[in-house]
Write a protein that holds these residues in place. Structure first.
Motif, short mmCIF file in Angstrom:
data_model
loop_
_atom_site.label_atom_id
_atom_site.label_comp_id
_atom_site.label_asym_id
_atom_site.label_seq_id
_atom_site.Cartn_x
_atom_site.Cartn_y
_atom_site.Cartn_z
N ARG A 181 -51.64 33.62 -65.62
CA ARG A 181 -52.42 34.39 -66.58
C ARG A 181 -53.36 33.43 -67.32
O ARG A 181 -53.15 32.21 -67.32
N THR A 182 -54.36 34.01 -67.93
CA THR A 182 -55.27 33.27 -68.82
C THR A 182 -55.26 33.96 -70.17
O THR A 182 -55.48 35.17 -70.26
N GLU A 183 -55.01 33.21 -71.23
CA GLU A 183 -54.91 33.78 -72.57
C GLU A 183 -56.00 33.22 -73.47
O GLU A 183 -56.53 32.13 -73.23
N GLY A 184 -56.31 34.00 -74.53
CA GLY A 184 -57.19 33.52 -75.59
C GLY A 184 -58.66 33.53 -75.26
O GLY A 184 -59.44 32.82 -75.90
N LEU A 185 -59.08 34.33 -74.27
CA LEU A 185 -60.51 34.37 -73.94
C LEU A 185 -61.27 35.11 -75.04
O LEU A 185 -61.02 36.29 -75.29
N PRO A 186 -62.22 34.47 -75.71
CA PRO A 186 -63.01 35.19 -76.71
C PRO A 186 -64.04 36.08 -76.04
O PRO A 186 -64.23 36.05 -74.82
N LYS A 187 -64.73 36.87 -76.85
CA LYS A 187 -65.76 37.76 -76.35
C LYS A 187 -66.85 36.94 -75.67
O LYS A 187 -67.30 35.94 -76.18
N GLY A 188 -67.28 37.40 -74.51
CA GLY A 188 -68.33 36.71 -73.78
C GLY A 188 -67.85 35.65 -72.82
O GLY A 188 -68.66 34.96 -72.22
N VAL A 189 -66.51 35.49 -72.67
CA VAL A 189 -65.96 34.47 -71.77
C VAL A 189 -65.12 35.14 -70.71
O VAL A 189 -64.25 35.97 -71.01
N THR A 190 -65.37 34.82 -69.45
CA THR A 190 -64.57 35.35 -68.34
C THR A 190 -64.16 34.21 -67.43
O THR A 190 -64.87 33.22 -67.29
N VAL A 191 -62.99 34.36 -66.80
CA VAL A 191 -62.49 33.38 -65.84
C VAL A 191 -62.11 34.12 -64.57
O VAL A 191 -61.44 35.15 -64.61
#
Length: 752
Positions: free
Chosen positions: A150-160
């Motif tokens: 999983r990926t956590e803590g992505l702010p608005k405007g950030v994608t992985v």
């Protein structure tokens, strides 16, 4: 093999590191055909000595484990197993990942007890050298999208996004294909500065791979007896932009995501399984100072190993290595700036999810601008790597603490070459009045914002700053910095300049020199009477006429019979209307360049007066001091209409009786009935474009003077006139006249 296209990249390329083992480069293994990561070959089994006290949990033991608390050391098993039956205090139990222990474990048994059907162990963290007498663990691996939990803590405007291993082509080392892609759009605001304003926007994408390497050795007969080596590697390619209008200092580090990965497939030292748990934290960093505008693009690829080797005989040694490459289009900017943007990755691996090394790499680019300077701009790629072992390792006991900056480097990626000067037109109009002083210098703002002074063009050179120019007219030839055209017409103006390296620039434009017609205003007072001479005056303003120019001589008056005009041409005339009713007066004038203006007024002429008195028979302005001969003249000198009277002069040199100006106005009035008459004199000047009364008097003789008193700075010359109204007991018989029209020189500061 697939590479990510490097377009316009604004700002920071990021980190890439490659793994090395024992100071030598190690290729991160490629994914296998089934999508799993293939570990490298293990040490030969005859090199491994495992003591009898080490027990390996078999499948039945792993399945029986229901509770595992690494903090308290309590382990509960639902039933007994072959591995548990012979377990006693002092033994080491090691296991691959299972449902209850997804990261596996390495535990030293303190006590074994039976609670009903359950087997309960009290344990502590074991060391690897307690489980292995002789052996070496060598493990390196690369993460793929299949490993990401999983990926956590992505702010608005950030994608992985993560690519599965089977979508990647075989790699010839790190960086040929990328397992992870990060896209972001982040706005930074100034954090300090006296007038911090504006924003800086950083957006783009980063593609990267993550790899790890670990080498642990336990040796009985050779030296050093204990070795530990760890390195973390990234291969990264970035495409980034930084744009904005900004005043202030940026300094910020923003966590844009934490990636959690599955525990690795076990690596074996003989029968002993070792499991690693990776984690990656990604930070976007920005810093530096910007005082105007920036639009900056760059591409960068970075490779680096951040690692260290510890031995029981020599302690810690650095085994890091790095490389950095990049490309960029020329940036655009204004003002003074030194911005930098980078990506910081903090990668850690833990053995059995207990403890392990953490490496940090920040890489990016910075833009160094000095304006003017040669080179005007320099772009550097930077890399900073740190490595730390912050906790007790569950391997060899407590190693000597280690936390250091492994490298902090900067490499120039590009610099500007000499650029030609830039000549550009300003918004100054290209139509000017003839006779107007013009500024043919160039506006230049190399030293900072500058207010223009009516320049037609600007010049700037990024390396040399402000440059001298040559200005040529196709009619007059070479023009001086301050130039006045004396004739109307169209000119082609050519401007040229050259910098210190011989680069040139040229600019041409058309300048239309025009002569606008004069502005004509007619002045008169009250309604005229038939047969009674009526005073009228023309006030003429023309900004293109040379100072002191007398347009009164070009001023003509026309009336219809039986009306007549006296004292024409001129600015002050007397019109005698031969009939009552609506009568017209036509006035026309032109300047020295032939521009004509005309005006027609219609007056309501009243019937004749029975008594025409009082009558102004003579009136004028005089100079009472003849300075040319150095004595007081026997009679005053008449001042013609259109002349200049200098109100800055003071009388008293030759004619002490006059207290102020040598100029005065007088009138002769025919008053046969000796009526009591009043006099209303006014000296009216054009100040700031408006009629302003400079002086007045109720005496028959009017001593003229400028506005205010005292000797102040700021002399100027503008149009002015003297008027007189003679008041009769019967207001209908009062007479008014513009006595004189011309120009006055006076001190403007007295009107401030």
């Amino acid at each position: 093999m697939t590479r990510i296209a490097m377009h316009r990249i604004s700002l920071i390329p990021l980190l890439a590191f490659m793994l090395f083992a024992c100071g030598q480069q190690t290729t991160i293994p490629a994914p296998s055909n089934d999508g799993t990561t293939t570990p490298p070959e293990q040490s030969a089994q005859n090199d491994v000595i495992i003591p009898d006290t080490t027990k390996v949990a078999d499948a039945a033991t792993r399945a029986a484990l229901t509770t595992y608390d690494s903090a308290t050391g309590t382990m509960r098993f639902s039933q007994n197993s072959a591995a548990l039956q012979n377990l006693k205090a002092g033994d080491v139990l090691v296991s691959e990942p299972s449902n209850a222990a997804p990261s596996g474990y390495l535990r030293k048994v303190q006590a074994v007890r039976q609670e009903g059907s359950e087997v309960v162990l009290d344990t502590t963290q074991a060391r690897l050298d307690e489980a292995i007498t002789e052996g070496e663990l060598k493990a390196d691996f690369q993460l793929s999208g299949d490993d990401l939990l999983r990926t956590e803590g992505l702010p608005k405007g950030v994608t992985v996004t993560a690519n599965p291993a089977n979508s990647l082509k075989p790699q010839a080392g790190v960086g040929e294909n990328y397992s992870f892609n990060l896209n972001f759009d982040k706005t930074f605001v100034p954090i300090k500065g006296p007038n911090a304003t504006g924003t800086i926007k950083v957006n783009g994408s980063v593609a990267f791979n993550v790899g790890y390497g670990v080498d642990v050795g336990v040796h009985v007969w050779s030296s050093p007896h204990l070795t530990f080596q760890a390195s973390v590697g990234f291969a990264q390619s970035s495409h980034l932009n930084i744009t904005g209008d900004f005043q202030g200092v940026v300094g910020d580090s923003v966590l844009i995501g934490t990636q959690y990965f599955k525990p690795t497939k076990p690596f074996f030292v003989g029968p002993i399984p070792v499991t690693f748990v990776p984690k990656v934290e990604l930070y976007l960093t920005a810093g530096g100072e910007i005082t105007a505008h920036v639009n900056f693009a760059a591409s960068e690829s970075v490779t680096a190993q951040v690692g260290a080797r510890w031995t029981s005989s020599d302690g810690w040694k650095n085994i890091s290595g790095f490389g950095i490459t990049g490309s960029l289009p020329p940036p655009t900017f204004s003002g003074t700036l030194k911005p930098h943007v980078g990506m910081q990755s903090r990668a850690s691996i833990t053995l059995w999810d207990i403890a392990g090394p953490e490496a940090t790499l920040e890489a990016g680019v910075n833009l160094d601008v000095a304006y003017p300077r040669n080179p005007n701009w320099i772009v550097n790629g930077f890399m900073k790597g740190t490595l730390g072992f912050r906790v007790k390792l569950p391997l060899l006991g407590t190693l000597a603490s280690y936390n250091a900056t492994i490298f902090d480097i900067s490499k120039e990626l590009g610099r500007s070459g000499n650029t030609p000067p830039v000549l550009a037109l300003t918004n100054q109009p290209h139509s000017v009045d003839v006779g107007t002083p013009l500024n043919f210098r160039a506006l230049c703002t190399a030293s900072g914002p500058t207010f223009g002074n009516f320049e037609f063009y600007s010049v700037i050179d990024a390396e040399d700053g402000c440059l001298p120019i040559i200005v040529v007219s196709d009619r007059e030839g070479l023009l001086t910095p301050d130039y006045t055209f004396t004739t109307p017409g169209t000119r082609t103006i050519t401007v040229g300049t050259i910098d210190s390296q011989g680069a040139t620039a040229k600019l041409a434009f058309t300048l239309n020199v025009v002569s606008p017609p004069p502005i004509l205003t007619l002045t008169y007072t009250g309604d005229p009477h038939q047969g009674d001479p009526y005073s009228m005056a023309a006030v003429i303003k023309d900004s293109t006429e040379p100072a002191g120019g007398d347009l009164c001589k070009f001023t003509t008056w026309k009336v219809d019979a039986p009306d007549t005009v006296a004292y024409a041409p001129g600015c002050v005339v007397s019109v005698t209307f031969g009939a009552a009713g609506k009568r017209q007066v036509q006035v026309s004038t032109h300047n020295s360049y032939g521009a004509v203006t005309s005006q027609t007024v219609t007056l309501n002429v009243l019937p004749p007066l029975i008594n025409l008195n009082p009558e102004i028979t003579l009136a004028g302005v005089y100079n009472g001091e003849d300075k040319s001969f150095g004595f007081c003249a026997p009679s005053a000198v008449y001042v013609n209409n259109g002349a200049i009277i200098d109100l800055t002069l003071r009388s008293g040199t030759y004619c002490p009786s006059r207290a102020t100006s040598p100029y005065f106005a007088e009138a002769a009035v025919h008053n046969p009935q000796n009526e009591v008459l009043s006099f209303d004199w006014k000296l009216i000047g054009q100040y700031d474009g408006k009629d302003t009364v400079f002086a007045d008097s109720n005496q028959q003789t009017f001593n003229l003077h400028g506005p205010g008193s005292g000797y102040n700075a700021g002399p100027t010359t503008t149009a002015c006139r003297v008027t007189l109204t003679v008041g009769a007991p019967d207001p209908s018989r009062s007479k008014s006249r513009t006595v004189w029209i011309g120009q006055c020189r006076y001190y403007t500061s007295r009107l401030a």
